[in-house]
Scaffold this motif. Structure first.
Motif, PDB file in Angstrom:
ATOM      1  N   ARG A  92      36.538  38.060  34.105  1.00  0.00           N
ATOM      2  CA  ARG A  92      37.932  38.503  34.046  1.00  0.00           C
ATOM      3  C   ARG A  92      38.291  38.704  32.592  1.00  0.00           C
ATOM      4  NH1 ARG A  92      41.899  37.484  37.847  1.00  0.00           N
ATOM      5  NH2 ARG A  92      40.208  38.116  39.204  1.00  0.00           N
ATOM      6  N   LYS A 134      41.336  31.430  47.351  1.00  0.00           N
ATOM      7  CA  LYS A 134      41.106  31.955  46.014  1.00  0.00           C
ATOM      8  C   LYS A 134      40.228  30.950  45.284  1.00  0.00           C
ATOM      9  CE  LYS A 134      45.354  34.562  45.582  1.00  0.00           C
ATOM     10  NZ  LYS A 134      46.531  34.829  44.768  1.00  0.00           N
ATOM     11  N   SER A 172      42.880  33.415  39.084  1.00  0.00           N
ATOM     12  CA  SER A 172      42.215  33.318  40.380  1.00  0.00           C
ATOM     13  C   SER A 172      41.215  34.452  40.541  1.00  0.00           C
ATOM     14  CB  SER A 172      43.239  33.373  41.512  1.00  0.00           C
ATOM     15  OG  SER A 172      43.877  34.634  41.540  1.00  0.00           O
ATOM     16  N   PHE A 173      40.216  34.200  41.385  1.00  0.00           N
ATOM     17  CA  PHE A 173      39.189  35.175  41.705  1.00  0.00           C
ATOM     18  C   PHE A 173      39.078  35.271  43.221  1.00  0.00           C
ATOM     19  CE2 PHE A 173      38.153  33.789  37.483  1.00  0.00           C
ATOM     20  CZ  PHE A 173      37.625  34.904  36.854  1.00  0.00           C
ATOM     21  N   PRO A 174      38.728  36.448  43.715  1.00  0.00           N
ATOM     22  CA  PRO A 174      38.493  36.558  45.165  1.00  0.00           C
ATOM     23  C   PRO A 174      37.238  35.774  45.554  1.00  0.00           C
ATOM     24  CG  PRO A 174      37.978  38.627  44.060  1.00  0.00           C
ATOM     25  CD  PRO A 174      38.551  37.713  43.023  1.00  0.00           C
ATOM     26  N   VAL A 175      37.220  35.295  46.775  1.00  0.00           N
ATOM     27  CA  VAL A 175      36.056  34.592  47.303  1.00  0.00           C
ATOM     28  C   VAL A 175      35.134  35.639  47.931  1.00  0.00           C
ATOM     29  CG1 VAL A 175      35.265  32.852  48.950  1.00  0.00           C
ATOM     30  CG2 VAL A 175      37.403  32.507  47.698  1.00  0.00           C
ATOM     31  N   PRO A 176      33.873  35.683  47.507  1.00  0.00           N
ATOM     32  CA  PRO A 176      32.947  36.670  48.072  1.00  0.00           C
ATOM     33  C   PRO A 176      32.779  36.504  49.583  1.00  0.00           C
ATOM     34  CG  PRO A 176      31.986  35.605  46.145  1.00  0.00           C
ATOM     35  CD  PRO A 176      33.232  34.850  46.492  1.00  0.00           C
ATOM     36  N   ASP A 177      32.447  37.593  50.233  1.00  0.00           N
ATOM     37  CA  ASP A 177      32.185  37.583  51.671  1.00  0.00           C
ATOM     38  C   ASP A 177      30.796  36.992  51.884  1.00  0.00           C
ATOM     39  OD1 ASP A 177      32.201  37.967  54.367  1.00  0.00           O
ATOM     40  OD2 ASP A 177      31.922  40.143  54.263  1.00  0.00           O
ATOM     41  N   ASP A 234      31.901  34.979  37.722  1.00  0.00           N
ATOM     42  CA  ASP A 234      32.624  36.241  37.787  1.00  0.00           C
ATOM     43  C   ASP A 234      33.284  36.463  36.428  1.00  0.00           C
ATOM     44  OD1 ASP A 234      33.806  38.573  38.708  1.00  0.00           O
ATOM     45  OD2 ASP A 234      34.554  37.655  40.549  1.00  0.00           O
ATOM     46  N   ALA A 260      43.624  31.797  53.846  1.00  0.00           N
ATOM     47  CA  ALA A 260      43.404  32.599  52.649  1.00  0.00           C
ATOM     48  C   ALA A 260      42.807  31.670  51.601  1.00  0.00           C
ATOM     49  CB  ALA A 260      44.705  33.193  52.146  1.00  0.00           C
TER      50      ALA A 260
END
Length: 95
Positions: free
Chosen positions: A26, A49, A64-69, A24, A47
């Motif tokens: 940033r 990250k 931090s990065f969001p965790v993909p669905d 990803d 939750a």
């Protein structure tokens, strides 16, 4: 003696298996995500990250990065939480 304990955070870090890692970006820098931080929230939900290292090398920033669905990542998060619960439940006190 009975004490009301307020636990403010429960979190574990889990290594993302090689086959589930992703990249990803940033601030214009690409990161390979290698670690999940999984937290147990007060309402009992989880939750997560993701954290990693810059693709180009170096230490980079701690962002931090969001965790993909993704079902495989969701299973990793749930498995990590379950395993952490087992380890906490079997603690042997202060060493």
């Amino acid at each position: 003696m009975s004490i009301d304990l307020e636990v403010s955070a429960l979190a574990v870090n889990v290594t993302i298996p090689q086959e589930l890692r992703w990249t990803d970006t940033r601030r214009g820098e690409a990161f390979t995500l290698t670690t999940l931080n999984v937290r147990l929230l007060p309402d009992g939900t989880l939750a997560a990250k993701a954290y990693g290292r810059p693709v180009g090398g170096g230490r980079g920033a701690y962002v931090s990065f969001p965790v993909p669905d993704d079902p495989a990542l969701a299973a990793l998060v749930a498995g990590a939480a379950g395993r952490a619960g087992e380890l906490w439940a079997s603690h042997r006190g202060l060493g």
